[in-house]
Scaffold this motif. Sequence first.
Motif, PDB file in Angstrom:
ATOM      1  N   THR A 198      40.786 -85.279   5.414  1.00 43.35           N
ATOM      2  CA  THR A 198      39.899 -84.597   4.404  1.00 43.35           C
ATOM      3  C   THR A 198      39.128 -85.866   3.599  1.00 43.35           C
ATOM      4  O   THR A 198      40.167 -86.905   3.357  1.00 43.35           O
ATOM      5  CB  THR A 198      40.255 -83.492   3.456  1.00 43.35           C
ATOM      6  OG1 THR A 198      39.604 -83.354   2.478  1.00 43.35           O
ATOM      7  CG2 THR A 198      41.811 -84.052   2.576  1.00 43.35           C
ATOM      8  N   ASN A 210      35.727 -75.999   5.010  1.00 49.36           N
ATOM      9  CA  ASN A 210      35.092 -77.056   5.583  1.00 49.36           C
ATOM     10  C   ASN A 210      35.984 -77.672   6.429  1.00 49.36           C
ATOM     11  O   ASN A 210      35.700 -78.868   7.019  1.00 49.36           O
ATOM     12  CB  ASN A 210      34.434 -77.880   4.812  1.00 49.36           C
ATOM     13  CG  ASN A 210      33.069 -77.212   4.049  1.00 49.36           C
ATOM     14  OD1 ASN A 210      32.468 -76.507   4.654  1.00 49.36           O
ATOM     15  ND2 ASN A 210      32.758 -77.651   2.976  1.00 49.36           N
ATOM     16  N   ASP A 234      38.430 -75.450  -3.532  1.00 50.67           N
ATOM     17  CA  ASP A 234      39.005 -76.581  -2.961  1.00 50.67           C
ATOM     18  C   ASP A 234      40.531 -76.857  -2.715  1.00 50.67           C
ATOM     19  O   ASP A 234      41.357 -75.846  -2.854  1.00 50.67           O
ATOM     20  CB  ASP A 234      38.650 -77.888  -4.019  1.00 50.67           C
ATOM     21  CG  ASP A 234      39.240 -77.671  -5.446  1.00 50.67           C
ATOM     22  OD1 ASP A 234      40.340 -77.163  -5.452  1.00 50.67           O
ATOM     23  OD2 ASP A 234      38.568 -78.030  -6.381  1.00 50.67           O
ATOM     24  N   SER A 240      39.072 -82.382  -3.609  1.00 50.30           N
ATOM     25  CA  SER A 240      37.834 -81.659  -3.998  1.00 50.30           C
ATOM     26  C   SER A 240      37.061 -80.930  -2.878  1.00 50.30           C
ATOM     27  O   SER A 240      36.205 -80.223  -2.999  1.00 50.30           O
ATOM     28  CB  SER A 240      36.913 -82.406  -4.897  1.00 50.30           C
ATOM     29  OG  SER A 240      36.248 -83.475  -4.067  1.00 50.30           O
ATOM     30  N   GLN A 241      37.443 -81.346  -1.658  1.00 52.41           N
ATOM     31  CA  GLN A 241      36.805 -80.608  -0.280  1.00 52.41           C
ATOM     32  C   GLN A 241      37.154 -79.180  -0.341  1.00 52.41           C
ATOM     33  O   GLN A 241      38.343 -78.740  -0.433  1.00 52.41           O
ATOM     34  CB  GLN A 241      37.262 -81.454   0.895  1.00 52.41           C
ATOM     35  CG  GLN A 241      37.142 -80.834   2.273  1.00 52.41           C
ATOM     36  CD  GLN A 241      35.446 -80.909   2.431  1.00 52.41           C
ATOM     37  OE1 GLN A 241      35.003 -82.388   2.293  1.00 52.41           O
ATOM     38  NE2 GLN A 241      34.850 -80.072   2.907  1.00 52.41           N
ATOM     39  N   GLU A 242      36.146 -78.368  -0.107  1.00 47.75           N
ATOM     40  CA  GLU A 242      36.440 -76.983  -0.225  1.00 47.75           C
ATOM     41  C   GLU A 242      37.198 -76.679   1.468  1.00 47.75           C
ATOM     42  O   GLU A 242      36.860 -77.112   2.315  1.00 47.75           O
ATOM     43  CB  GLU A 242      35.215 -76.275  -0.048  1.00 47.75           C
ATOM     44  CG  GLU A 242      34.391 -76.091  -1.352  1.00 47.75           C
ATOM     45  CD  GLU A 242      32.975 -75.174  -1.102  1.00 47.75           C
ATOM     46  OE1 GLU A 242      33.044 -74.419  -0.169  1.00 47.75           O
ATOM     47  OE2 GLU A 242      32.265 -75.116  -2.036  1.00 47.75           O
TER      48      GLU A 242
END
Length: 186
Positions: free
Chosen positions: A78, A87, A38, A82-84
């Motif tokens: 974003t 992506n 993340d 916690s966004q990878e």
Amino acid sequence: IILNNKKIQIKSPKDAVKNGIGYLSEDRKRYGLVLGLDIETNVVMANFSDYINPIGFVKTGKTSKAATESVKELAIKTPGISQEVKNLSGGNQQKVVIGKWLTRDCDILIFDEPTRGIDIGAKGEIYKLLNELASQGKSIIMISSELPEVLRMSHRIIVMCEGRITGELSNEEATQEKIMQYATAR
């Protein structure tokens, strides 16, 4: 290398980082990020030891705060920290790499092809960010093969050919023709 009036020796990347030098690779996906992790983890990665308590646990409140500040400061688009990273768009991935080195508080940032593989809108955001960092007193070394980018962004241009310096130009005297003349000097 003389840094802040002090001679330093850099024999490894670790030595460079210890002396406040950050390197942002032209291949951010391979050398700048861990795509499967993340934003939060990527942002604190270059300074991870500061985010571990004495018994080895991660200080999640501190990592969360650092990542949230980077997302806000760098305008990373974003849904959350916690966004990878895989992506995110190319421009936002590049901002995460920049955030990683800003979290480390490097005084010298070496940007290798900073706008490769990102769209024109993101390029403008990266240029703006580079100018802001320079105005804050950060030293920016930009390596670029795009002459318009070099002419737009540089105060001083060092031209190399086959591993040696062949010319130095101020922004005022630099033209594409002069740069190419030095770039092909053997």
